[in-house]
Design a protein around this motif. Sequence first.
Motif, PDB file in Angstrom:
ATOM      1  N   PRO A  45       9.555   5.525   5.152  1.00  0.00           N
ATOM      2  CA  PRO A  45       8.588   6.902   5.612  1.00  0.00           C
ATOM      3  C   PRO A  45       7.815   5.681   6.407  1.00  0.00           C
ATOM      4  O   PRO A  45       6.777   6.502   7.077  1.00  0.00           O
ATOM      5  CB  PRO A  45       8.095   7.663   5.292  1.00  0.00           C
ATOM      6  N   GLN A  46       7.779   4.637   5.971  1.00  0.00           N
ATOM      7  CA  GLN A  46       6.101   3.099   6.551  1.00  0.00           C
ATOM      8  C   GLN A  46       7.379   2.059   7.047  1.00  0.00           C
ATOM      9  O   GLN A  46       7.572   1.194   6.454  1.00  0.00           O
ATOM     10  CB  GLN A  46       5.496   2.649   5.412  1.00  0.00           C
ATOM     11  N   PRO A  47       7.972   1.989   8.195  1.00  0.00           N
ATOM     12  CA  PRO A  47       8.363   0.817   8.726  1.00  0.00           C
ATOM     13  C   PRO A  47       7.067  -0.355   8.954  1.00  0.00           C
ATOM     14  O   PRO A  47       6.820   0.052   8.446  1.00  0.00           O
ATOM     15  CB  PRO A  47       7.772   1.922  10.059  1.00  0.00           C
ATOM     16  N   LEU A  48       8.127  -1.099   8.831  1.00  0.00           N
ATOM     17  CA  LEU A  48       7.859  -2.538   8.537  1.00  0.00           C
ATOM     18  C   LEU A  48       8.151  -3.102  10.600  1.00  0.00           C
ATOM     19  O   LEU A  48       8.448  -3.296  10.570  1.00  0.00           O
ATOM     20  CB  LEU A  48       9.306  -3.542   7.485  1.00  0.00           C
ATOM     21  N   ALA A  99      -2.103   3.109  11.212  1.00  0.00           N
ATOM     22  CA  ALA A  99      -1.614   3.815  11.751  1.00  0.00           C
ATOM     23  C   ALA A  99       0.016   4.595  10.628  1.00  0.00           C
ATOM     24  O   ALA A  99       0.980   5.316  10.992  1.00  0.00           O
ATOM     25  CB  ALA A  99      -0.939   4.004  13.137  1.00  0.00           C
ATOM     26  N   GLY A 100      -0.753   3.270   9.807  1.00  0.00           N
ATOM     27  CA  GLY A 100       0.313   3.761   8.153  1.00  0.00           C
ATOM     28  C   GLY A 100       1.492   3.059   8.322  1.00  0.00           C
ATOM     29  O   GLY A 100       2.495   3.224   7.631  1.00  0.00           O
ATOM     30  N   VAL A 101       1.619   1.628   9.398  1.00  0.00           N
ATOM     31  CA  VAL A 101       2.727   0.939   9.672  1.00  0.00           C
ATOM     32  C   VAL A 101       2.700  -0.055   8.193  1.00  0.00           C
ATOM     33  O   VAL A 101       1.862  -1.214   8.753  1.00  0.00           O
ATOM     34  CB  VAL A 101       2.548   0.598  11.000  1.00  0.00           C
ATOM     35  N   GLY A 230       2.384   0.975  22.416  1.00  0.00           N
ATOM     36  CA  GLY A 230       3.299   0.845  22.441  1.00  0.00           C
ATOM     37  C   GLY A 230       4.816   1.084  21.463  1.00  0.00           C
ATOM     38  O   GLY A 230       6.279   1.903  21.289  1.00  0.00           O
ATOM     39  N   VAL A 231       4.039   0.190  20.675  1.00  0.00           N
ATOM     40  CA  VAL A 231       4.904   0.267  19.062  1.00  0.00           C
ATOM     41  C   VAL A 231       4.884   1.365  18.833  1.00  0.00           C
ATOM     42  O   VAL A 231       6.610   1.882  17.900  1.00  0.00           O
ATOM     43  CB  VAL A 231       4.733  -1.292  18.575  1.00  0.00           C
ATOM     44  N   LEU A 232       3.667   1.718  18.359  1.00  0.00           N
ATOM     45  CA  LEU A 232       3.834   3.479  17.793  1.00  0.00           C
ATOM     46  C   LEU A 232       4.393   4.485  18.428  1.00  0.00           C
ATOM     47  O   LEU A 232       4.903   4.998  18.034  1.00  0.00           O
ATOM     48  CB  LEU A 232       1.877   3.409  17.524  1.00  0.00           C
ATOM     49  N   ASN A 233       4.436   4.260  19.367  1.00  0.00           N
ATOM     50  CA  ASN A 233       5.046   5.683  20.769  1.00  0.00           C
ATOM     51  C   ASN A 233       6.571   4.691  20.742  1.00  0.00           C
ATOM     52  O   ASN A 233       7.394   6.162  20.020  1.00  0.00           O
ATOM     53  CB  ASN A 233       4.981   5.447  21.869  1.00  0.00           C
ATOM     54  N   TYR A 234       7.399   4.276  20.038  1.00  0.00           N
ATOM     55  CA  TYR A 234       8.256   3.706  20.236  1.00  0.00           C
ATOM     56  C   TYR A 234       9.337   3.495  18.237  1.00  0.00           C
ATOM     57  O   TYR A 234       9.994   4.382  18.052  1.00  0.00           O
ATOM     58  CB  TYR A 234       8.650   1.662  20.129  1.00  0.00           C
ATOM     59  N   LEU A 235       7.987   4.044  17.865  1.00  0.00           N
ATOM     60  CA  LEU A 235       8.149   3.584  16.046  1.00  0.00           C
ATOM     61  C   LEU A 235       8.673   5.548  16.471  1.00  0.00           C
ATOM     62  O   LEU A 235       9.413   5.848  15.297  1.00  0.00           O
ATOM     63  CB  LEU A 235       7.625   3.659  15.495  1.00  0.00           C
ATOM     64  N   ALA A 236       7.789   5.989  16.344  1.00  0.00           N
ATOM     65  CA  ALA A 236       8.037   7.761  16.336  1.00  0.00           C
ATOM     66  C   ALA A 236       8.965   8.576  17.000  1.00  0.00           C
ATOM     67  O   ALA A 236       9.547   9.498  16.677  1.00  0.00           O
ATOM     68  CB  ALA A 236       6.373   8.434  17.438  1.00  0.00           C
ATOM     69  N   ALA A 237       9.798   7.786  17.973  1.00  0.00           N
ATOM     70  CA  ALA A 237      10.985   8.046  18.903  1.00  0.00           C
ATOM     71  C   ALA A 237      12.150   7.949  18.628  1.00  0.00           C
ATOM     72  O   ALA A 237      12.452   8.800  19.014  1.00  0.00           O
ATOM     73  CB  ALA A 237      10.290   7.616  20.755  1.00  0.00           C
ATOM     74  N   ARG A 238      12.142   6.689  17.288  1.00  0.00           N
ATOM     75  CA  ARG A 238      13.340   6.616  17.302  1.00  0.00           C
ATOM     76  C   ARG A 238      14.351   7.267  16.303  1.00  0.00           C
ATOM     77  O   ARG A 238      13.228   8.100  15.418  1.00  0.00           O
ATOM     78  CB  ARG A 238      13.133   4.583  16.874  1.00  0.00           C
ATOM     79  N   ASP A 239      15.651   6.653  16.042  1.00  0.00           N
ATOM     80  CA  ASP A 239      16.164   7.391  14.934  1.00  0.00           C
ATOM     81  C   ASP A 239      15.776   6.558  13.923  1.00  0.00           C
ATOM     82  O   ASP A 239      17.298   5.297  14.208  1.00  0.00           O
ATOM     83  CB  ASP A 239      17.008   8.570  15.257  1.00  0.00           C
ATOM     84  N   PRO A 240      15.403   6.671  12.537  1.00  0.00           N
ATOM     85  CA  PRO A 240      15.844   4.795  11.950  1.00  0.00           C
ATOM     86  C   PRO A 240      17.147   5.566  11.296  1.00  0.00           C
ATOM     87  O   PRO A 240      17.697   4.165  10.797  1.00  0.00           O
ATOM     88  CB  PRO A 240      14.403   5.578  10.613  1.00  0.00           C
TER      89      PRO A 240
END
Length: 324
Positions: A45-48, A99-101, A230-240
Amino acid sequence: AQAAAPPPTATNPPTAVIASATPLPPSPTVAPSATPVPPTPTPDPQPLVGIQVGHWKIEDHPDEQARLRRFSGAYYGGYDEWEINIVIAELLRDRLEAAGVRVELLPATVPIGYRADAFISIHADGVDQSIAGIRRGWKVATPFRSSLAGEQLAAAISETYPSATGLPYDPRGISYDMRAYYAFAHYRYRHAIDPGTPAVLVECGFMTNPIDRELLFNQPDLIAAGIAEGVLNYLAARDPADAAATEPRGRPMQRPLGADIPLLADAAANARVLRTLDPNDRLVPMAESQGWLLVFTHGGDWDLGWVRVDQVEPTDDPLVPPET
């Protein structure tokens, strides 16, 4: 040119307020079954995110990248590029962590096979003073053979960066050197990111241009904000869980179909011949355009040039870096 004011010290932006999670009610008791069912794995839940400070600690490059120890990047008014890059990188780190990253701040040397949910290399441009007044703007590049996820990361930053900074896009666009950046070149170096790590290189503006420089030196938080959003938008939209999205795209290794196949400087039959190839050569495809392949010769001098698609064929040889 008048010396620029010293780059500001990175300071922490206001920390985002994150609501605490409401505790879930206890799960009902379930009678044990004869065959235990293993739990379903869930994504971290906490991306790197790895943030590389361009040209920082170049003296520490390993022997395989020894030639890079002399490349200190752009320069203006007594300041090397890395001194600007590190301020932006630290501000970007602070915003993402708020933002928790999870964030790792990296120097010029990349750990062997570095893996993360995203890799951002921070840079600033510079040109000769004869054109410094007119050459300006920003740009973002993905590696050659980029994954879909890498392209999505670049697109997300491209949407947020100009609105946050007000900077124009560099009309000359990205170069082959940006896409073949050494930290991306897992096919050439051991000290490079894993090919499954979505990655971009951001040229934040021109140190040598007075308008861009005002932002770089005096308002770096705007630059960090544009990248962070932009990075946060990408992380929110991706499917890990979508492993296919992080797979690098492109043709496999190629070999020439015969002797004396020309490797050309441009995708044109009358272009300058860089060298001739034979069936023992191995070629790493980087890009394709109208019947031509842009390739690196695998090993040796790593020549970059164009060859006709109908003059090569796939080979099962793996893309492997040299041992040293």
